[in-house]
Design an enzyme around this catalytic site. Structure first.
Site, short mmCIF file in Angstrom:
data_model
loop_
_atom_site.label_atom_id
_atom_site.label_comp_id
_atom_site.label_asym_id
_atom_site.label_seq_id
_atom_site.Cartn_x
_atom_site.Cartn_y
_atom_site.Cartn_z
N VAL A 1 23.28 -44.04 19.97
CA VAL A 1 23.40 -44.05 18.51
C VAL A 1 24.87 -43.88 18.12
O VAL A 1 25.64 -43.25 18.85
CB VAL A 1 22.54 -42.93 17.89
CG1 VAL A 1 23.10 -41.56 18.20
CG2 VAL A 1 22.37 -43.12 16.39
N ALA A 2 25.25 -44.47 16.99
CA ALA A 2 26.60 -44.29 16.46
C ALA A 2 26.51 -43.53 15.15
O ALA A 2 25.61 -43.78 14.33
CB ALA A 2 27.28 -45.64 16.24
N ILE B 1 25.20 -44.57 11.56
CA ILE B 1 25.73 -45.89 11.18
C ILE B 1 25.28 -46.99 12.13
O ILE B 1 25.65 -48.15 11.95
CB ILE B 1 27.27 -45.88 11.08
CG1 ILE B 1 27.92 -45.34 12.35
CG2 ILE B 1 27.72 -45.10 9.86
CD1 ILE B 1 29.45 -45.40 12.33
N GLY B 2 24.45 -46.67 13.14
CA GLY B 2 23.96 -47.72 14.02
C GLY B 2 23.27 -47.14 15.23
O GLY B 2 23.46 -45.98 15.57
N LYS C 1 30.22 -42.57 19.04
CA LYS C 1 29.17 -43.25 19.78
C LYS C 1 28.61 -42.27 20.81
O LYS C 1 29.34 -41.77 21.66
CB LYS C 1 29.77 -44.48 20.46
CG LYS C 1 28.83 -45.35 21.26
CD LYS C 1 29.62 -46.60 21.69
CE LYS C 1 28.88 -47.45 22.68
NZ LYS C 1 29.66 -48.66 23.04
N GLY D 1 21.28 -48.56 19.23
CA GLY D 1 21.02 -49.67 20.13
C GLY D 1 20.76 -49.18 21.52
O GLY D 1 20.42 -48.01 21.73
N ASN D 2 20.92 -50.07 22.50
CA ASN D 2 20.67 -49.69 23.88
C ASN D 2 21.58 -48.56 24.34
O ASN D 2 21.21 -47.75 25.19
CB ASN D 2 20.86 -50.90 24.81
CG ASN D 2 19.69 -51.85 24.74
OD1 ASN D 2 18.63 -51.51 24.24
ND2 ASN D 2 19.88 -53.05 25.25
N PHE D 3 22.80 -48.51 23.81
CA PHE D 3 23.75 -47.48 24.23
C PHE D 3 23.33 -46.10 23.76
O PHE D 3 23.67 -45.10 24.37
CB PHE D 3 25.14 -47.81 23.68
CG PHE D 3 25.21 -47.83 22.18
CD1 PHE D 3 25.35 -46.66 21.45
CD2 PHE D 3 25.11 -49.03 21.49
CE1 PHE D 3 25.40 -46.69 20.06
CE2 PHE D 3 25.17 -49.07 20.11
CZ PHE D 3 25.31 -47.89 19.40
N ASP E 1 33.19 -60.11 25.67
CA ASP E 1 32.03 -60.10 24.77
C ASP E 1 32.50 -60.19 23.32
O ASP E 1 32.00 -59.48 22.45
CB ASP E 1 31.18 -58.84 24.99
CG ASP E 1 29.78 -58.97 24.37
OD1 ASP E 1 29.32 -60.11 24.18
OD2 ASP E 1 29.16 -57.94 24.09
#
EC number: 2.7.11.1
Length: 362
Positions: A36-37, A29-30, A52, A32-34, A142
């Protein structure tokens, strides 16, 4: 461990080994830098959860620890619920409530902009969640549309997520670093001095309200939206306007004007927002009293994971997985910064991360 669940995708350096005994993969579902979700399903009760995954090792840093510790303490209907952390052989997995309605950002993109009543409906929920965070001595730092999710109900409930930059006045010092996404950052945060994170959150809530009403960011130059230096100058000068085609009430204009005040000492506070006439109009009964909301949110599920257990898992997660190595390059998350960042690269005071978030060196 379900070895068949070994997968690799964007935003990961190495494949994830799922805990196949407890959760089964539904879909990505997503990323990014972190990392994957993923959308997962609990094998115990069939409940859908968002997980996450952050690769073990150096990526388990202070931000990750802060996110988990602060998020764990928050129980409110307008905040994505933290469930547990799990250590897999390759990743730290943060298990959270799944919001099936997606991002508020996507809803605005599809609509163009909201009516004043619809914007108020979501703003009331946002302020309710932020007010609760502040009552728990946590400032988010944020807040943005991408960090506000919606559940799947007909009248969607807003859910604040992503506490990676949040600070607790109980556990941490006054915020000093400049974190957040450029369009949402308060002027005092840009000045690189100590600031009150709660008052800075108010500014970010104001940006969210403006975007819902106008369909554009208040301090971006429409002709140069990627020019962060210009955006920053406009924030510092509080240079914004409401276009003529946007018809909003005088009470709404008054609230926005009281939020967008450069001096944090004279900016409207969250308690004052909650007593503002525009905010109070059509306010749902369940948003009037935080204590009632929290009591309604007592859940009969498994007991909260203990802090000792979480800290032990985090300590183990800092140890890299055996045989870790680069399989995939990270993909940028959020803003695409490749084209317009050359002039900022040479600025020694700026560290612009690939996510589009600015962190000023202190």
């Amino acid at each position: 461990m379900d070895r068949a669940a070994l997968t690799v995708g964007p935003g990961m350096d190495m494949p994830i080994m799922h805990d196949g005994d407890r959760y089964e993969l539904v879909r990505d579902i997503g990323s990014g830098n972190f990392g994957v979700a993923r959308l997962m399903r609990s094998r115990a009760d069939g409940q859908l959860v968002a997980v996450k995954y952050i690769e073990r090792g150096d990526k388990i840093d202070e931000n990750v620890q802060r996110e988990i510790i602060n998020h764990r303490s928050l129980r409110h209907p307008n905040i994505i619920r933290f469930k547990e952390v799990i250590l897999t052989p390759t990743h730290l997995a943060i298990v959270m409530e799944y919001a099936s309605g997606g991002e508020l950002f996507e809803r605005i993109c599809n609509a163009g902009r909201f009516s004043e009543d619809e914007a108020r409906f979501f703003f009331q929920q946002l302020i309710s969640g932020v007010s609760y965070c502040h009552s728990m001595q946590v400032c988010h730092r944020d807040l943005k549309l991408e960090n506000t999710l919606l559940d799947g109900s007909t009248a969607p409930r807003l859910k604040i997520c992503d506490f990676g930059y949040s600070k607790s006045s109980v556990l941490h010092s006054q915020p000093k670093s400049t974190v957040g996404t450029p369009a949402y950052i308060a002027p005092e945060v840009l000045l690189k001095k100590e600031y009150d994170g709660k008052i800075a959150d108010v500014w970010s809530c104001g940006v969210t309200l403006y975007v819902m009403l106008v369909g554009a960011y208040p301090f971006e130059d429409p002709d140069e939206p990627k020019n962060f230096r210009k955006t920053i100058q406009r924030i510092l000068g509080v240079q914004y306007s409401i276009p003529d085609y946007v018809h909003i009430s005088p009470e709404c204009r008054d609230l926005i004007a009281r939020i967008f005040v450069a001096n944090p000492a004279t900016r409207i506070s969250i308690p004052e927002i909650r007593n503002h006439p525009w905010f109070l109009k059509n306010l749902p009964a369940d948003l009037m009293d935080d204590s009632k909301m929290s009591s309604q949110y007592e859940e009969p599920e498994q007991p909260m994971q203990s802090m000792d257990e979480i800290m032990q898992i985090l300590a183990e997660a800092t140890i890299p997985a055996a045989g870790s190595g680069g399989i995939n390059q990270f993909l940028n998350d959020g803003l695409d910064l490749d084209d317009d960042m050359e002039d900022l690269d040479s600025d020694p005071d700026l560290d612009v991360e690939s996510s589009g978030e600015i962190v000023y060196a202190m």
